[in-house]
Motif scaffolding. Structure first.
Motif, PDB file in Angstrom:
ATOM      1  N   THR A 159       0.850  -1.188   0.000  1.00  0.00           N
ATOM      2  CA  THR A 159       0.000   0.000   0.000  1.00  0.00           C
ATOM      3  C   THR A 159       0.888   1.242   0.000  1.00  0.00           C
ATOM      4  N   PRO A 164       1.569   5.487   8.755  1.00  0.00           N
ATOM      5  CA  PRO A 164       2.943   5.690   8.272  1.00  0.00           C
ATOM      6  C   PRO A 164       3.328   4.651   7.221  1.00  0.00           C
ATOM      7  N   GLU A 166       6.557   3.487   6.728  1.00  0.00           N
ATOM      8  CA  GLU A 166       7.684   2.616   7.084  1.00  0.00           C
ATOM      9  C   GLU A 166       7.298   1.156   7.384  1.00  0.00           C
ATOM     10  N   PRO A 167       6.227   0.905   8.176  1.00  0.00           N
ATOM     11  CA  PRO A 167       5.879  -0.510   8.420  1.00  0.00           C
ATOM     12  C   PRO A 167       5.556  -1.263   7.126  1.00  0.00           C
ATOM     13  N   GLN A 168       4.906  -0.583   6.171  1.00  0.00           N
ATOM     14  CA  GLN A 168       4.598  -1.204   4.883  1.00  0.00           C
ATOM     15  C   GLN A 168       5.879  -1.572   4.150  1.00  0.00           C
ATOM     16  N   ILE A 170       8.905  -2.057   5.488  1.00  0.00           N
ATOM     17  CA  ILE A 170       9.608  -3.154   6.179  1.00  0.00           C
ATOM     18  C   ILE A 170       8.979  -4.485   5.790  1.00  0.00           C
ATOM     19  N   LYS A 171       7.637  -4.501   5.761  1.00  0.00           N
ATOM     20  CA  LYS A 171       6.975  -5.755   5.403  1.00  0.00           C
ATOM     21  C   LYS A 171       7.233  -6.108   3.936  1.00  0.00           C
ATOM     22  N   ASN A 225     -12.143   7.196   0.260  1.00  0.00           N
ATOM     23  CA  ASN A 225     -11.310   8.004   1.159  1.00  0.00           C
ATOM     24  C   ASN A 225     -11.668   7.760   2.620  1.00  0.00           C
ATOM     25  N   VAL A 228     -11.679   2.985   2.803  1.00  0.00           N
ATOM     26  CA  VAL A 228     -10.710   2.007   2.302  1.00  0.00           C
ATOM     27  C   VAL A 228      -9.300   2.411   2.724  1.00  0.00           C
ATOM     28  N   ALA A 229      -8.636   1.501   3.410  1.00  0.00           N
ATOM     29  CA  ALA A 229      -7.297   1.773   3.918  1.00  0.00           C
ATOM     30  C   ALA A 229      -6.333   2.045   2.777  1.00  0.00           C
ATOM     31  N   GLY A 230      -5.497   3.045   2.955  1.00  0.00           N
ATOM     32  CA  GLY A 230      -4.431   3.319   1.997  1.00  0.00           C
ATOM     33  C   GLY A 230      -4.899   3.881   0.674  1.00  0.00           C
ATOM     34  N   VAL A 231      -6.144   4.347   0.602  1.00  0.00           N
ATOM     35  CA  VAL A 231      -6.627   4.979  -0.627  1.00  0.00           C
ATOM     36  C   VAL A 231      -6.905   6.445  -0.337  1.00  0.00           C
TER      37      VAL A 231
ATOM     38  N   ASN B 161       4.336 -10.995  10.944  1.00  0.00           N
ATOM     39  CA  ASN B 161       5.414 -10.310  10.221  1.00  0.00           C
ATOM     40  C   ASN B 161       5.115  -8.875   9.824  1.00  0.00           C
ATOM     41  N   PRO B 163       2.005  -5.392   9.580  1.00  0.00           N
ATOM     42  CA  PRO B 163       0.598  -5.065   9.384  1.00  0.00           C
ATOM     43  C   PRO B 163       0.066  -5.522   8.033  1.00  0.00           C
ATOM     44  N   GLY B 165      -2.802  -4.611   4.945  1.00  0.00           N
ATOM     45  CA  GLY B 165      -3.079  -3.315   4.326  1.00  0.00           C
ATOM     46  C   GLY B 165      -4.376  -2.691   4.814  1.00  0.00           C
ATOM     47  N   GLY B 166      -4.933  -3.251   5.871  1.00  0.00           N
ATOM     48  CA  GLY B 166      -6.282  -2.836   6.256  1.00  0.00           C
ATOM     49  C   GLY B 166      -6.384  -1.726   7.285  1.00  0.00           C
ATOM     50  N   ALA B 167      -5.247  -1.272   7.806  1.00  0.00           N
ATOM     51  CA  ALA B 167      -5.330  -0.240   8.851  1.00  0.00           C
ATOM     52  C   ALA B 167      -5.518   1.141   8.240  1.00  0.00           C
ATOM     53  N   LYS B 168      -6.363   1.935   8.866  1.00  0.00           N
ATOM     54  CA  LYS B 168      -6.576   3.313   8.400  1.00  0.00           C
ATOM     55  C   LYS B 168      -6.423   4.247   9.590  1.00  0.00           C
ATOM     56  N   GLN B 183       0.451  -1.273  14.372  1.00  0.00           N
ATOM     57  CA  GLN B 183       0.816   0.137  14.555  1.00  0.00           C
ATOM     58  C   GLN B 183       1.408   0.306  15.959  1.00  0.00           C
ATOM     59  N   TYR B 186       4.851  -1.347  16.026  1.00  0.00           N
ATOM     60  CA  TYR B 186       5.806  -0.500  15.290  1.00  0.00           C
ATOM     61  C   TYR B 186       6.208   0.708  16.139  1.00  0.00           C
ATOM     62  N   PHE B 198      11.673  -5.992  13.968  1.00  0.00           N
ATOM     63  CA  PHE B 198      10.543  -6.037  13.035  1.00  0.00           C
ATOM     64  C   PHE B 198      11.024  -6.565  11.678  1.00  0.00           C
ATOM     65  N   ARG B 199      12.252  -6.227  11.304  1.00  0.00           N
ATOM     66  CA  ARG B 199      12.771  -6.646   9.988  1.00  0.00           C
ATOM     67  C   ARG B 199      13.055  -8.153   9.921  1.00  0.00           C
TER      68      ARG B 199
END
Lengths: 291, 238
Positions: A159, A164, A166-168, A170-171, A225, A228-231, B161, B163, B165-168, B183, B186, B198-199
């Motif tokens: 996404t 933030p 950064e977690p995206q 890292i994953k 907006n 939906v997450a990340g849109v 491993n 999050p 993609g569902g967090a808003k 979140q 993190y 985390f890595r």
């Protein structure tokens, strides 16, 4: 060999699209939709019980596409199957002519039409990639030898507009290490923001296909907006959709998507178009984008 | 803490047969703290049942702070302190967690029991009026890698491993009021300067350690955990 893999390896700009199987057995119209796109795209994703709504299966649909000479991307979510079933379905997929696999976590069951079902998530998307990569090496997740091995081209999702970010990232890095060789993204509407994302992940050296979701109306944009997450659809695009009459919305939507793809093209390795029912407009979007 | 919440009265009554003589049993520890089964709730339950025409022969709860799920305590309560009323009972309505329900079966040598509560989670008593879940009792603690926060529990999907993609805006896709567990992890790892954790790839969990039923055997200086993952003994030579 996977055409998707071949084209990405040759650094060609790649187009993929997707179909969502029906709630029921009437798969034919969906296969026809895919057939109409066949000559314009490298591969077609098949969603896996998307939005946690129980439907005709992704694997069976992928097989039917492959039989018609349409290259499928088998979307696999970890929500509904444990590690035994996931690996078994992957082996079966190879036997049914599927070469591309997109590994995802999947929406939570509570969002779908069977909210009381047991969420599985025995593996997460990174672990699923690891398992699939292991199958490619001729071993299952626990190291048992396979009698014949597949050669999947493995993909994953990211996404770019997450906050933030950064977690995206890292994953995403973990997904690459686990075996992801291409990424398809959540819907992108802001080329500037996407450019910043691509700069951040350049070190991963993995092809990224930017997600394109056709805007159907200003209301749909606002809904995404909010829900939906990340849109994040910028206000000027919402205003643009609002400026036209209902009959002219498809025309405007095509124009916006075409323009967006032109802006994104220099930034990434391809686009993944999610028409959400507006499949018939995809060729016009590609025309508008000069592809 | 085993958190519990009382079942609706109608459901409790529907489970009883006509003229069944019931003894209400509560727990002075977790259930009392959850206001689902201390002595006060056991007394109230007796009154509510009687108002609906149920024959209640008595009620009792272990002393405040003492658990019903301790077999010796349950035996003392039912076979000594309330021996006479218990003798008249056809069955027991248990206002405690599922462990307490079984402890009454053991204490009475196999009596008929009815659950009066649903056991909802194992939790932390954050304050006298708020209990929440931070551990899923999975048998394999992995919070070394997540700053002490359990992803199995605080992430609605139990992802190991990172999050989905569902967090808003830091909230989970299942509930806009619920924090995204990843979140929180993190933020915590970042604060601790440990984002490198985390890595690292986290392997799939060993669900054999979460098999049912599990047990723990205690000897003077040894403890043995039994699950489908095998026996694990921690003793003097640890």
């Amino acid at each position: 060999m996977s055409v998707l893999k071949d084209r990405l390896t040759k650094s060609e700009f790649v187009i993929t699209s997707e179909i969502g199987p029906p709630k029921g057995i009437n798969i034919e119209p969906h296969l026809k939709e895919a057939e109409e796109l066949k000559d314009r795209v490298s591969a077609i994703n098949v969603t896996d019980n998307q939005s946690s709504v129980m439907r005709f299966g992704s694997l069976a649909t992928c097989h039917l596409l492959a039989k018609r000479g349409i290259e499928p991307v088998f979307q696999v979510v970890t929500r509904d199957r444990n590690r035994i079933a996931l690996q078994s379905d992957l082996l079966s997929a190879w036997g049914l002519g599927v070469e591309n696999v997109l590994c995802l976590t999947g929406d939570h069951p509570s969002l779908g039409d069977h909210p009381e079902s047991k969420p599985v998530y025995d593996l997460d998307s990174v672990q699923l990639l690891q398992a699939a990569d292991s199958l490619n090496q001729g071993k299952d997740l626990v190291g048992n030898e396979l009698d014949g091995k597949p050669d999947f081209f493995l993909g994953a999702v990211v996404t770019p507009a997450a906050d933030p970010l950064e977690p995206q990232i890292i994953k995403m890095e973990k997904k690459v290490k686990a075996g992801a060789r291409f990424f398809q993204t959540q819907a992108v509407y802001d080329a500037g923001q996407f450019a910043r994302f691509m700069k951040e992940v350049a070190y991963l050296k993995v092809p990224v296909l930017a997600g394109i979701v056709l805007l159907k109306s200003a209301g749909m944009a606002k809904f995404m907006n909010e829900n939906v997450a990340g849109v994040n659809v910028p206000q000027d695009l919402i205003d643009e959709m609002k400026s036209v009459s209902k009959e002219d919305r498809p025309k405007k939507s095509i124009e916006i998507a075409g323009r967006l793809i032109k802006e994104l093209k220099p930034l990434c390795q391809g686009v993944h178009i999610m028409p959400l029912g507006w499949d018939k407009y995809v060729p016009q979007v590609l025309d508008a984008a000069g592809l | 803490m085993h958190a519990t919440i009382q079942k609706p009265l109608k459901e409790i009554i529907n489970a009883l047969s006509k003229d069944e003589k019931v003894f209400v049993v509560g727990c002075g520890n977790c259930a009392e703290k959850c206001r689902s089964g201390g002595e006060e709730q056991a007394r109230e339950m007796k009154a509510r049942l009687e108002k609906e025409g149920v024959r209640v022969v008595g009620y009792a709860a272990t002393a405040s702070g003492s658990s019903l799920c301790k077999l010796a305590a349950a035996k003392k309560l039912l076979l000594e302190e309330h021996k006479e009323e218990v003798a008249k009972a056809d069955s027991f309505l248990i206002l405690a967690c599922g462990q307490g329900i079984h402890t009454v079966i053991d204490a009475t040598g196999g009596a008929v029991v009815h659950p009066g509560c649903d056991t909802i989670f194992g939790g932390e008593t954050v304050s006298d009026d708020f209990i929440t879940e931070y551990c899923s009792l999975c048998g394999e603690c992995i919070v070394e890698a997540t700053g002490g926060l359990c992803p199995v529990t605080i992430c609605s999907k139990g992802l190991l491993n990172g999050p989905c993609g569902g967090a808003k805006e830091g909230k989970c896709e299942v509930d806009k009021e619920q924090d995204c567990g990843w979140q929180l992890i993190y933020d915590r790892l970042k604060e601790l300067g440990k984002l490198d954790l985390f890595r690292q790839y986290q392997s799939p969990k060993n669900y054999a350690k979460r098999s049912n039923p599990r047990s723990l055997k205690l000897e003077e200086k040894r403890a043995t955990f039994k699950s489908l993952a095998g026996l694990r003994t921690i003793g003097q030579d640890r």
